[in-house]
Enzyme design. Structure first.
Site, PDB file in Angstrom:
ATOM      1  N   LYS A 183       0.894  -1.162  -0.052  1.00  0.00           N
ATOM      2  CA  LYS A 183       0.132  -0.089   0.033  1.00  0.00           C
ATOM      3  C   LYS A 183       0.955   1.163   0.166  1.00  0.00           C
ATOM      4  CE  LYS A 183      -4.465   0.868  -0.162  1.00  0.00           C
ATOM      5  NZ  LYS A 183      -5.410  -0.048  -0.759  1.00  0.00           N
ATOM      6  N   ASP A 223      -7.046   4.220  -4.994  1.00  0.00           N
ATOM      7  CA  ASP A 223      -7.681   4.160  -3.823  1.00  0.00           C
ATOM      8  C   ASP A 223      -8.146   5.569  -3.309  1.00  0.00           C
ATOM      9  OD1 ASP A 223      -7.833   4.203  -0.289  1.00  0.00           O
ATOM     10  OD2 ASP A 223      -7.333   2.202  -1.153  1.00  0.00           O
TER      11      ASP A 223
END
Length: 506
Positions: A183, A223
């Site tokens: 991430k 995201d």
């Protein structure tokens, strides 16, 4: 095992996995931890590795996490994700034969293999130089290249990204695709910025990040705050810097330059596909007529709501950080179109739609603060949006299921409320929102083969993936377990076994 820092002029693309080289550039710092060995050493690194005890009796509690809790007490959301996962794995940790191995494996997985941090300089429209912080957490590569989104939001820090990366490991494992977990992102806030400012920031961010990306190493996606526009700007900069134009180093791209059909829709559609299976198998009902509350108004909410309406369900809510829209009899397709135009094109607030839609706007409200009955709840906005009192309200009003569209949107106290009511379907985000990364993996496959599948082909594969994830949950849960427990166990066991076969944990 910690690797000492070295100054190098260049970073090799094909480092062996057991050698972690730290590149110190003028604007880039890499903090590396290696959690593949049985007894990590201590270090003065900013991301210390907790000591793994193999002698303490851990049969009845999670005290083996105490060192992790101490080391990362300043990262509460990360610790929350770890605790939530560990609770579901207690039967494995208590196993008389394999429990010690599973505890050791869990502690290893809770440490990122590598953390990259860097500054991101960019120029605003007035000509003033601004700075933000950027990160990439390359968490676990046991199953394949690091895979996970980039988030641009002012709340982003290394702890938030560790929580997201940790969840991503097990989500990717459940898809059945050869993908590791990672991430990244920045504390940059795209809201209120001009198109030119967003573009300049994205180009600067990729200028720092590009050297760590490769289809076999790390493949980011979008995201919160990173949609098709931002992915396009970053991919454009990557192409300029590398002169490589066919590599799938980002997913969520436009269909015009290597994107996959249904990638924007995949997360929301996948949430509904797995919900439909659970409702049919656990409740012996269909989706038609179900009263559904969904939070958010971004990409996940948009396509979750669209698919729900296509199945005959009634979507009652949409929300943003300022308030909630309530449609007591369900929104219409025209309402949905108006919300999408507002959020995706005009980038406005839901409050501006009052009088233009059939619903009413409630300032400072959320779908979970409203005292009205829902059949199904879909938290699709952000982490920890459902609190204990919200969960209690849902239970009181007869909710049948809570299916997470966002990552960890239900806080620990609210999770306990749901666990105390096992008749309620509760599917954690690592399973229910895995459709997005599944189609990202399909985009990587299409890029590698230099072809594009049809939307129908992708949708069929997505439905099959969500069906397989549901079956994994059922199988791992057994007759007495819940779907939440099944999701946690299935993902964890796969990564643990792979780590053992690679010789990384023993």
């Amino acid at each position: 095992m910690m690797v000492s820092m070295m100054k190098l002029r260049t970073l090799g693309r094909n480092m062996p996995s057991f050698v972690l080289t730290i590149l110190l550039l003028a604007t880039t710092t890499i903090t590396t931890t290696h959690a593949r060995t049985r007894t990590p050493t201590t270090s003065t690194s900013t991301t210390p590795t907790p000591t793994m005890s193999t002698t303490t009796n851990h049969k009845n509690d999670l005290s083996f996490l105490n060192d992790l809790r101490s080391q990362y007490s300043h990262q509460p959301t990360f610790l929350q994700a770890v605790e939530e996962m560990a609770v579901g794995l207690m039967p494995l940790f208590q196993d008389p034969r394999e429990g010690e191995f599973y505890r050791r494996a869990f502690l290893s997985m809770a440490e990122p293999e590598r953390m990259i941090s860097f500054r991101v300089p960019w120029m605003d429209d007035s000509g003033k130089l601004q700075f933000n912080r950027g990160w990439r957490v390359e968490f676990n590569s046991v199953l394949g290249p690091y895979k996970g989104g980039l988030r641009f939001h002012p709340t982003v820090d290394d702890g938030i990204l560790k929580f997201l990366g940790f969840e991503q490991i097990f989500k990717n494992a459940l898809t059945g695709l050869p993908l590791g977990g990672g991430k990244g992102g920045s504390d940059f806030n795209p809201k209120g910025k001009s198109e030119a400012e967003v573009r300049r920031f994205c180009e600067s961010f990729m200028t720092e990040l590009y050297r760590y990306l490769h289809p076999s190493t790390d493949v980011p996606a979008g995201d919160i705050g990173v949609g098709g526009r931002e992915i396009g700007y970053m991919f454009g900069q990557y192409k300029r810097l590398t002169n490589k134009h066919g590599e799938g180093v980002l997913t969520g791209k436009s269909i015009l330059f290597g994107g996959s059909p249904l990638r924007p829709e995949a997360t929301g559609y996948g949430v509904v596909y797995i919900t439909k299976l659970a409702v049919e198998k656990r409740l012996d009902r269909c989706m038609d007529g179900m009263r559904c509350a969904a939070s958010g108004s971004g990409n996940v909410w948009m396509y979750c709501a669209e698919k729900l309406m296509s199945l005959g369900a009634k979507v009652l809510t949409a929300s943003d950080s300022n308030g909630v829209l309530l449609f007591e009899d369900g929104m219409t397709k025209e309402d949905w179109d108006t919300i999408v135009e507002c959020k995706q094109v005009q980038r406005g607030r839901l409050s501006s739609l009052e009088g233009k839609i059939s619903g009413r706007y409630i300032e400072k409200g959320t779908p979970w603060s409203l005292d009205i009955p829902y059949d199904l709840a879909f938290p699709c906005a952000t982490q920890n949006e459902i609190k204990k009192e919200d969960a209690e309200r849902l239970v009181k009003n007869g909710v049948l299921g809570v299916v997470e569209g966002a990552n960890l949107p239900t806080d620990l106290d609210a999770q306990e409320v749901l666990r105390a009511n096992p008749s309620i379907i509760y599917i954690p985000g690592k399973a229910s929102n895995a459709g997005g990364v599944a189609v990202s993996g399909m985009e990587m496959s299409q890029n590698a083969q230099r072809l594009t599948w049809t939307a129908e082909e992708v949708d069929e594969k997505l439905q099959n993936t969500m069906s397989n994830i549901y079956q994994q949950m059922e199988d791992a849960a057994g007759k007495e377990g819940t779907l939440e427990q099944g999701a946690n166990r299935a993902g964890f066991i796969k990564v643990a076994k792979a780590s053992k076969e690679l010789g990384w944990i023993y």
